[in-house]
Design a protein around this motif. Structure first.
Motif, PDB file in Angstrom:
ATOM      1  N   GLY A  91       0.826  -1.209   0.000  1.00  0.00           N
ATOM      2  CA  GLY A  91       0.000   0.000   0.000  1.00  0.00           C
ATOM      3  C   GLY A  91       0.854   1.250   0.000  1.00  0.00           C
ATOM      4  O   GLY A  91       1.751   1.407  -0.823  1.00  0.00           O
ATOM      5  N   GLU A  92       0.593   2.132   0.953  1.00  0.00           N
ATOM      6  CA  GLU A  92       1.327   3.402   1.014  1.00  0.00           C
ATOM      7  C   GLU A  92       2.597   3.312   1.855  1.00  0.00           C
ATOM      8  O   GLU A  92       3.329   4.289   1.953  1.00  0.00           O
ATOM      9  N   VAL A  93       2.835   2.150   2.474  1.00  0.00           N
ATOM     10  CA  VAL A  93       4.009   2.026   3.341  1.00  0.00           C
ATOM     11  C   VAL A  93       4.987   0.996   2.797  1.00  0.00           C
ATOM     12  O   VAL A  93       4.876  -0.215   3.023  1.00  0.00           O
TER      13      VAL A  93
ATOM     14  N   ALA B 130       7.058   3.521  -2.016  1.00  0.00           N
ATOM     15  CA  ALA B 130       5.951   4.459  -1.864  1.00  0.00           C
ATOM     16  C   ALA B 130       6.370   5.695  -1.078  1.00  0.00           C
ATOM     17  O   ALA B 130       6.074   6.832  -1.485  1.00  0.00           O
ATOM     18  N   ILE B 131       7.077   5.492   0.040  1.00  0.00           N
ATOM     19  CA  ILE B 131       7.486   6.631   0.867  1.00  0.00           C
ATOM     20  C   ILE B 131       8.419   7.545   0.089  1.00  0.00           C
ATOM     21  O   ILE B 131       8.293   8.785   0.128  1.00  0.00           O
ATOM     22  N   ASP B 132       9.370   6.977  -0.643  1.00  0.00           N
ATOM     23  CA  ASP B 132      10.302   7.818  -1.403  1.00  0.00           C
ATOM     24  C   ASP B 132       9.599   8.550  -2.537  1.00  0.00           C
ATOM     25  O   ASP B 132       9.941   9.691  -2.871  1.00  0.00           O
ATOM     26  N   LYS B 133       8.587   7.909  -3.111  1.00  0.00           N
ATOM     27  CA  LYS B 133       7.835   8.561  -4.191  1.00  0.00           C
ATOM     28  C   LYS B 133       7.048   9.747  -3.659  1.00  0.00           C
ATOM     29  O   LYS B 133       7.082  10.849  -4.230  1.00  0.00           O
ATOM     30  N   TYR B 134       6.367   9.562  -2.535  1.00  0.00           N
ATOM     31  CA  TYR B 134       5.483  10.608  -2.022  1.00  0.00           C
ATOM     32  C   TYR B 134       6.194  11.639  -1.154  1.00  0.00           C
ATOM     33  O   TYR B 134       5.649  12.717  -0.897  1.00  0.00           O
ATOM     34  N   SER B 135       7.410  11.324  -0.707  1.00  0.00           N
ATOM     35  CA  SER B 135       8.153  12.304   0.102  1.00  0.00           C
ATOM     36  C   SER B 135       8.658  13.447  -0.772  1.00  0.00           C
ATOM     37  O   SER B 135       8.963  14.526  -0.287  1.00  0.00           O
ATOM     38  N   GLY B 136       8.773  13.176  -2.072  1.00  0.00           N
ATOM     39  CA  GLY B 136       9.228  14.222  -2.990  1.00  0.00           C
ATOM     40  C   GLY B 136      10.729  14.381  -3.069  1.00  0.00           C
ATOM     41  O   GLY B 136      11.238  15.181  -3.859  1.00  0.00           O
ATOM     42  N   CYS B 137      11.461  13.621  -2.250  1.00  0.00           N
ATOM     43  CA  CYS B 137      12.924  13.787  -2.276  1.00  0.00           C
ATOM     44  C   CYS B 137      13.657  12.461  -2.159  1.00  0.00           C
ATOM     45  O   CYS B 137      14.871  12.441  -1.992  1.00  0.00           O
ATOM     46  N   GLY B 138      12.920  11.336  -2.233  1.00  0.00           N
ATOM     47  CA  GLY B 138      13.570  10.045  -2.063  1.00  0.00           C
ATOM     48  C   GLY B 138      14.237   9.966  -0.699  1.00  0.00           C
ATOM     49  O   GLY B 138      15.424   9.664  -0.593  1.00  0.00           O
ATOM     50  N   ILE B 139      13.465  10.246   0.360  1.00  0.00           N
ATOM     51  CA  ILE B 139      14.024  10.423   1.693  1.00  0.00           C
ATOM     52  C   ILE B 139      14.865   9.238   2.159  1.00  0.00           C
ATOM     53  O   ILE B 139      15.948   9.420   2.726  1.00  0.00           O
TER      54      ILE B 139
ATOM     55  N   ARG C 248       7.736  -2.363  -5.690  1.00  0.00           N
ATOM     56  CA  ARG C 248       8.513  -2.277  -4.456  1.00  0.00           C
ATOM     57  C   ARG C 248       9.940  -2.778  -4.651  1.00  0.00           C
ATOM     58  O   ARG C 248      10.875  -2.265  -4.034  1.00  0.00           O
ATOM     59  N   ALA C 249      10.121  -3.759  -5.517  1.00  0.00           N
ATOM     60  CA  ALA C 249      11.469  -4.266  -5.797  1.00  0.00           C
ATOM     61  C   ALA C 249      12.315  -3.217  -6.514  1.00  0.00           C
ATOM     62  O   ALA C 249      13.538  -3.159  -6.328  1.00  0.00           O
ATOM     63  N   SER C 250      11.666  -2.380  -7.311  1.00  0.00           N
ATOM     64  CA  SER C 250      12.413  -1.392  -8.091  1.00  0.00           C
ATOM     65  C   SER C 250      13.187  -0.423  -7.204  1.00  0.00           C
ATOM     66  O   SER C 250      14.214   0.134  -7.619  1.00  0.00           O
TER      67      SER C 250
END
Length: 213
Positions: free
Chosen positions: A73-75, A79-88, A123-125
């Motif tokens: 899902g979103e976690v 996903a987090i790196d995509k939505y953080s806007g900076c690849g956190i 997710r593997a990517s």
């Protein structure tokens, strides 16, 4: 639950470290929560790296579970790196590696191990992109040639493409064993993605050139 609250309780000895994957997923999610309050992506990465560097329990243990838990899902790291806007997470781990806090060799190895776990392609990517961002040297790639070869049997077209491109870098410098290549290349030749089959043919041509027999 909120990761930092639970981690504080564990650190103070008020409860045991959770043994299920939710603890790792909450840790992954914490990267986005931290970034949400930062005005610039660079500041967010530095803040995250500074904070984690001072926590041995995370640096020596928990952080490596990022390469074992797929999420959904979103976690997830993707996903987090995509939505953080900076690849956190990508940026934070690279930063910690550049500081010598995290082992570069282990990051290279763990990213390849993660790709062999059968995670869904999206997710593997994250792991193949992270491995590429680390910019492994020719020597580092050669030491991991068998790991790249094993990834040719992945069910993810993206992972197979990543593996073939990594092997082509080695082949271009005559650093790839042709017999090992022939041993592992069959799955790539049966891939659904036409582009991967074409790349596989190029590797076979290299093997024939190097060892006509």
């Amino acid at each position: 639950f909120r990761f930092w609250d639970i981690r504080s309780l564990v650190h103070k000895g008020l409860c045991k470290k959770p043994s299920n994957t939710n603890y790792t997923l909450a840790f992954i999610d914490s990267g986005y929560r931290l970034r949400s309050y930062k005005s610039t992506s660079e500041h967010g990465v530095t803040e995250q790296a500074d904070r984690l560097q001072e926590m041995p329990d995370i640096i020596e243990d928990l952080i490596w579970s990022l390469f074992e838990v797929e999420g959904g899902g979103e976690v997830s790291l993707s996903a987090i790196d995509k939505y953080s806007g900076c690849g956190i997470w990508n940026s934070t781990l690279i930063e910690l590696s550049s500081r010598g806090v995290l082992s570069r060799n282990r990051l290279l190895d763990e990213s390849l191990h993660a790709l062999g776990r059968g995670f869904a392609q999206f997710r593997a990517s994250w792991y193949s992109n992270f491995h590429t961002t680390l910019a492994p040297t020719l020597v580092e790639r050669e030491a991991r040639s068998e790991q790249y070869l094993q990834l040719l049997s992945s069910n993810s077209a993206h992972t197979v493409s990543f593996a073939i491109k990594s092997l082509k870098i080695l082949a271009a410098e005559d650093r790839l064993d042709p017999e090992s290549l022939i041993k592992y290349v069959r799955p790539a030749m049966q891939a659904k993605a036409k582009s991967n089959v074409k790349l596989g043919i190029q590797l076979i041509e290299y093997a024939i050139k190097q060892s006509p027999a």
